[in-house]
Every structure is written in C-alpha cells, then in structure tokens.
Write a protein that holds these residues in place. Structure first.
Motif, short mmCIF file in Angstrom:
data_model
loop_
_atom_site.label_atom_id
_atom_site.label_comp_id
_atom_site.label_asym_id
_atom_site.label_seq_id
_atom_site.Cartn_x
_atom_site.Cartn_y
_atom_site.Cartn_z
N VAL A 83 59.19 30.36 -10.40
CA VAL A 83 58.24 30.63 -9.32
C VAL A 83 56.85 30.67 -9.93
N VAL A 84 55.98 29.77 -9.47
CA VAL A 84 54.63 29.70 -10.03
C VAL A 84 53.57 30.20 -9.05
N GLY A 85 53.96 30.40 -7.79
CA GLY A 85 53.00 30.88 -6.82
C GLY A 85 53.60 31.11 -5.46
N VAL A 86 52.76 31.67 -4.59
CA VAL A 86 53.09 31.83 -3.18
C VAL A 86 51.94 31.20 -2.40
N LEU A 87 52.28 30.35 -1.46
CA LEU A 87 51.28 29.67 -0.63
C LEU A 87 51.46 30.13 0.81
N THR A 88 50.39 30.62 1.40
CA THR A 88 50.45 31.09 2.79
C THR A 88 49.64 30.17 3.69
N ASP A 89 49.88 30.30 4.99
CA ASP A 89 49.09 29.55 5.96
C ASP A 89 47.62 29.94 5.85
N ARG A 90 47.37 31.19 5.52
CA ARG A 90 45.99 31.66 5.35
C ARG A 90 45.35 31.01 4.12
N ASP A 91 46.10 30.86 3.03
CA ASP A 91 45.58 30.17 1.84
C ASP A 91 45.11 28.77 2.19
N ILE A 92 45.93 28.06 2.95
CA ILE A 92 45.58 26.69 3.34
C ILE A 92 44.30 26.68 4.15
N THR A 93 44.19 27.61 5.09
CA THR A 93 43.02 27.67 5.96
C THR A 93 41.76 28.07 5.21
N ILE A 94 41.84 29.16 4.47
CA ILE A 94 40.65 29.73 3.82
C ILE A 94 40.23 28.97 2.56
N ARG A 95 41.21 28.56 1.76
CA ARG A 95 40.89 27.95 0.47
C ARG A 95 40.76 26.44 0.49
#
Length: 141
Positions: free
Chosen positions: A37-49
């Motif tokens: 596991v190298v990370g967690v990606l959220t819908d918010r990450d996609i939107t904000i980042r």
C-alpha cells in the motif's frame, strides 16, 4: 471496517480512479504497488489537488495526488486505536492491512456506526446512496 478493498496501480490515471470510485459507489481507493500500500486516493484529492488547479485528470497518476504512506491498522486492532490514529493524523479513512495486503477500510462513518449508532453520521453512513443523474427513482424501490 468495510471489508474488501478497491485498489488502483500507482500509474493509473485520475480518470481511471474516479470511474472506479463511481462504479463502486465509494469515495476512496487504495493505491497499491504489487502487495504494498503506497497511498490512499480520495475523491477530494482528485478535486482539490488536480481538477481545481486545471490539471488534466487523464494525464495525472494516482500516485502523484494520493496521500502517500498512509497510516494503517490491522484487522484485530481495537476501534479505540483506529479512532486515536484518525484523530492524531487528521484522517477520515484508514486502510486495514494484514500481512502487507489491504483487506478493508475503516472510515469515520464506520466508527460512528460502532460507537454511536444513533448519531447523524452513523445514519448517513448507512443510507442508500443517491441515484445516478437521470436514473428513474422507481428503480430504487
């Protein structure tokens, strides 16, 4: 914990990840490189980042905008430990990892349902999601 994990490769595009989130009706995916596991990606990450900065989500990898090296818990860890980790690290989700492999996800909603089943957050977490735009509401009955 919500059993089962939806994962993407680190090189998956944000579009791929978002489509997977939509199809699975979830707001996050684990970013995994093989069995790590190298990370967690959220819908918010996609939107904000990415999207908010005008970055084309079809050209950006999950690894580049995910939260790297996430804090994790094991399946047998107490709920109090998950809550303490979420508080200490200001995160809303924790991957559940066993022998290096992701096996589930613990969310704030999971904690609310366990610790305060009558709370608004627990009710919202258990609610049926909204239908897709254009869907016939009678199909939900």
């Amino acid at each position: 914990m919500t059993p089962g994990v939806v994962a993407v490769r680190p090189d998956a595009s944000l579009v791929e990840a978002a489509r997977l989130m939509r199809s699975q009706d979830i707001g996050d995916v684990v970013v995994a490189d093989g069995q790590e596991v190298v990370g967690v990606l959220t819908d918010r990450d996609i939107t904000i980042r990415a999207v908010a900065d005008g970055i084309d989500p079809s050209t950006v990898s999950a690894r580049s905008v995910c939260t790297p090296d996430p804090v994790t818990v094991a399946p047998g860890d107490p709920v109090t430990q998950a809550a303490a980790l979420m508080r200490a690290h200001a995160v809303r989700r924790l991957p559940v990892v066993e022998d290096g492999l992701p096996v589930g996800m613990v969310s704030l909603g999971d904690l609310a349902a366990d610790r305060d089943p009558g709370s608004a957050l627990a009710d919202i977490s258990r609610a049926t999601p909204d239908p897709e735009p254009g869907a016939d509401p009678r199909d939900l009955l």
